[in-house]
Design a protein around this motif. Structure first.
Motif, PDB file in Angstrom:
ATOM      1  N   SER A   1       0.709  -1.241  -0.011  1.00  0.00           N
ATOM      2  CA  SER A   1       0.233  -0.041   0.083  1.00  0.00           C
ATOM      3  C   SER A   1       0.851   1.121  -0.033  1.00  0.00           C
ATOM      4  N   ILE A   2       0.256   2.395  -0.505  1.00  0.00           N
ATOM      5  CA  ILE A   2       0.993   3.587  -0.423  1.00  0.00           C
ATOM      6  C   ILE A   2       0.945   3.818   1.178  1.00  0.00           C
ATOM      7  N   ALA A   3       2.215   4.542   1.511  1.00  0.00           N
ATOM      8  CA  ALA A   3       2.722   4.856   2.880  1.00  0.00           C
ATOM      9  C   ALA A   3       2.978   3.834   3.861  1.00  0.00           C
ATOM     10  N   THR A   4       3.217   2.567   3.098  1.00  0.00           N
ATOM     11  CA  THR A   4       3.813   1.536   3.804  1.00  0.00           C
ATOM     12  C   THR A   4       5.187   1.088   3.012  1.00  0.00           C
ATOM     13  N   THR A   5       5.905   0.157   3.831  1.00  0.00           N
ATOM     14  CA  THR A   5       7.143  -0.288   3.400  1.00  0.00           C
ATOM     15  C   THR A   5       6.828  -1.878   2.884  1.00  0.00           C
ATOM     16  N   LEU A   6       8.034  -2.616   2.249  1.00  0.00           N
ATOM     17  CA  LEU A   6       7.933  -3.745   2.095  1.00  0.00           C
ATOM     18  C   LEU A   6       7.515  -4.843   3.393  1.00  0.00           C
ATOM     19  N   HIS A   7       7.851  -4.057   4.677  1.00  0.00           N
ATOM     20  CA  HIS A   7       7.448  -4.747   5.818  1.00  0.00           C
ATOM     21  C   HIS A   7       6.080  -5.193   6.088  1.00  0.00           C
ATOM     22  N   MET A   8       5.297  -4.406   5.187  1.00  0.00           N
ATOM     23  CA  MET A   8       3.669  -4.860   5.471  1.00  0.00           C
ATOM     24  C   MET A   8       3.604  -6.177   5.198  1.00  0.00           C
ATOM     25  N   TRP A   9       4.342  -7.031   4.468  1.00  0.00           N
ATOM     26  CA  TRP A   9       4.061  -8.407   4.314  1.00  0.00           C
ATOM     27  C   TRP A   9       4.758  -9.225   5.033  1.00  0.00           C
ATOM     28  N   ASP A  10       5.780  -8.959   6.241  1.00  0.00           N
ATOM     29  CA  ASP A  10       6.408  -9.310   7.026  1.00  0.00           C
ATOM     30  C   ASP A  10       5.508 -10.697   7.713  1.00  0.00           C
ATOM     31  N   GLY A  11       4.235 -10.622   7.892  1.00  0.00           N
ATOM     32  CA  GLY A  11       3.500 -11.624   8.627  1.00  0.00           C
ATOM     33  C   GLY A  11       3.042 -12.631   7.624  1.00  0.00           C
ATOM     34  N   GLN A  12       3.316 -12.441   6.286  1.00  0.00           N
ATOM     35  CA  GLN A  12       2.892 -13.492   5.255  1.00  0.00           C
ATOM     36  C   GLN A  12       4.089 -14.208   4.664  1.00  0.00           C
ATOM     37  N   VAL A  13       5.294 -13.533   4.709  1.00  0.00           N
ATOM     38  CA  VAL A  13       6.277 -14.072   4.158  1.00  0.00           C
ATOM     39  C   VAL A  13       6.856 -15.231   4.599  1.00  0.00           C
ATOM     40  N   PRO A  14       6.822 -15.632   5.821  1.00  0.00           N
ATOM     41  CA  PRO A  14       7.241 -16.956   6.396  1.00  0.00           C
ATOM     42  C   PRO A  14       6.690 -18.285   5.890  1.00  0.00           C
ATOM     43  N   GLU A  15       5.096 -17.981   5.659  1.00  0.00           N
ATOM     44  CA  GLU A  15       4.389 -19.144   4.955  1.00  0.00           C
ATOM     45  C   GLU A  15       4.616 -19.108   3.396  1.00  0.00           C
ATOM     46  N   LEU A  16       4.432 -17.917   2.856  1.00  0.00           N
ATOM     47  CA  LEU A  16       4.632 -17.977   1.091  1.00  0.00           C
ATOM     48  C   LEU A  16       6.042 -18.430   0.762  1.00  0.00           C
ATOM     49  N   ALA A  17       7.090 -17.911   1.590  1.00  0.00           N
ATOM     50  CA  ALA A  17       8.532 -18.368   1.167  1.00  0.00           C
ATOM     51  C   ALA A  17       8.856 -19.762   1.074  1.00  0.00           C
ATOM     52  N   GLY A  18       8.105 -20.590   1.114  1.00  0.00           N
ATOM     53  CA  GLY A  18       8.221 -22.041   1.038  1.00  0.00           C
ATOM     54  C   GLY A  18       7.884 -22.483  -0.339  1.00  0.00           C
ATOM     55  N   PRO A  19       6.585 -22.293  -0.779  1.00  0.00           N
ATOM     56  CA  PRO A  19       6.005 -22.722  -2.231  1.00  0.00           C
ATOM     57  C   PRO A  19       6.616 -21.635  -3.003  1.00  0.00           C
ATOM     58  N   PHE A  20       7.072 -20.462  -2.540  1.00  0.00           N
ATOM     59  CA  PHE A  20       7.476 -19.496  -3.746  1.00  0.00           C
ATOM     60  C   PHE A  20       8.785 -18.824  -3.396  1.00  0.00           C
ATOM     61  N   ARG A  21       9.277 -18.159  -4.156  1.00  0.00           N
ATOM     62  CA  ARG A  21      10.431 -17.330  -4.136  1.00  0.00           C
ATOM     63  C   ARG A  21       9.843 -16.062  -4.079  1.00  0.00           C
ATOM     64  N   VAL A  22       9.812 -15.392  -2.992  1.00  0.00           N
ATOM     65  CA  VAL A  22       9.015 -14.133  -2.656  1.00  0.00           C
ATOM     66  C   VAL A  22      10.124 -12.849  -3.016  1.00  0.00           C
ATOM     67  N   LEU A  23       9.432 -11.874  -3.866  1.00  0.00           N
ATOM     68  CA  LEU A  23      10.260 -10.697  -4.020  1.00  0.00           C
ATOM     69  C   LEU A  23       9.311  -9.497  -3.670  1.00  0.00           C
ATOM     70  N   ARG A  24       9.848  -8.958  -2.786  1.00  0.00           N
ATOM     71  CA  ARG A  24       9.106  -7.464  -2.012  1.00  0.00           C
ATOM     72  C   ARG A  24       9.905  -6.312  -2.557  1.00  0.00           C
ATOM     73  N   TYR A  25       9.364  -5.361  -2.613  1.00  0.00           N
ATOM     74  CA  TYR A  25      10.129  -4.026  -2.755  1.00  0.00           C
ATOM     75  C   TYR A  25       9.482  -2.855  -2.273  1.00  0.00           C
ATOM     76  N   ASP A  26      10.381  -1.653  -1.887  1.00  0.00           N
ATOM     77  CA  ASP A  26       9.785  -0.587  -1.421  1.00  0.00           C
ATOM     78  C   ASP A  26       9.384   0.246  -2.663  1.00  0.00           C
ATOM     79  N   PHE A  27       8.351   0.964  -2.839  1.00  0.00           N
ATOM     80  CA  PHE A  27       7.863   1.931  -3.901  1.00  0.00           C
ATOM     81  C   PHE A  27       8.862   3.041  -3.774  1.00  0.00           C
ATOM     82  N   ARG A  28       9.281   3.656  -4.901  1.00  0.00           N
ATOM     83  CA  ARG A  28      10.279   4.911  -4.830  1.00  0.00           C
ATOM     84  C   ARG A  28       9.422   6.006  -3.861  1.00  0.00           C
TER      85      ARG A  28
END
Length: 265
Positions: A33-60
């Motif tokens: 979302s606007i006004a958040t960082t890639l850490h917005m997904w911290d709660g989801q990455v542990p579960e997703l980063a098994g079946p997937f290679r997870v790529l997060r980024y910060d908007f400019r």
């Protein structure tokens, strides 16, 4: 969690990103979302980063990315993703975007269909207005002595009263991230939302698409999710009881829907 890395976009802006999960797995891009960082997904990455290679980024303009001066465009935000994928040598991805990330997801589905495998658009809209509202937000962030009023506004828009009143450990990191944000970066992304209108071209999206909305979302209304799902051929629609950051407010239901959809292909 892995460390934050950077790459340089075509216009010279340095964009922060992280990769989690095993190499060789399908790549899933998470866009926040606007006004958040890639850490917005911290709660989801542990579960997703098994079946997937997870790529997060910060908007400019956000987090650890540069904040160039001036208004940003949705085209530029979309190209940032394509240039990041090119830099990493990734040809095709699943894409999950929430709010502004959902705008970028729509743009990619329209303009770079060959790069998108499956698309999830959460708590987003094809168009938000009026422009005068965003002009006012831009003036506010550029002239205020700090971003505390803006942070309070986002908290009210993102979370239900029950979380705001009780789960301080949930809300506090989001509030702090806004206070630390570049006013110019936030204003630049407000301009990108102000100027975007995808209502007609989203019918061109061909990727299998899941649209997730919040029944009580105050900004990207449930009706906006319904509009997107109706416009994209074959799109699925899921409305959850909740407000805006459904990955935080309703993590179990959100993740069940995301993993079911991504693994159906």
């Amino acid at each position: 969690m892995t460390e934050t890395l950077h790459f340089t976009a075509g216009d010279g802006a340095r964009i922060a990103y992280r990769l989690d999960g095993p190499e060789g797995r399908p790549v899933l891009v998470l866009s926040n979302s606007i006004a958040t960082t890639l850490h917005m997904w911290d709660g989801q990455v542990p579960e997703l980063a098994g079946p997937f290679r997870v790529l997060r980024y910060d908007f400019r303009g956000h987090g650890s990315s540069n904040a160039p001066a001036g208004a940003y465009s949705l085209d530029r935000l979309g190209r940032d993703v394509l240039e990041l994928l090119d830099y990493l040598g990734i040809a095709r991805v699943h894409f999950l975007g929430l709010s502004l990330g959902g705008y970028v997801g729509q743009w990619l589905g329209i303009h770079a269909p060959e790069r998108i495998e499956r698309l999830i658009l959460s708590n987003t809209s094809p168009h938000l207005g009026p422009a005068s509202y965003f002009d006012e937000q831009i003036r506010n962030v550029l002239t205020a002595s700090d971003l505390s009023a803006t942070a309070d506004m986002f908290m009210r828009n993102w979370f239900p009263v029950s979380i705001l009143a009780g789960r301080k450990e949930t809300v506090a990191p989001f509030h702090a991230a806004i206070l630390a944000m570049s006013p110019q970066g936030l204003a630049g992304c407000f301009a990108a939302v102000r100027d975007a209108d995808l209502r007609r071209p989203i019918s061109l999206i061909t990727a299998p698409t899941l649209v997730i909305g919040g029944v009580d979302d105050k900004v990207t209304l449930a009706s906006h999710s319904e509009e997107i799902a109706a416009a994209i051929p074959g799109a699925e629609l899921l409305l959850l009881p909740g407000v805006h950051l459904l990955n935080v407010e309703r993590p179990a239901e959100f993740m069940e829907a995301v993993t079911r959809f991504l693994q159906a292909g």
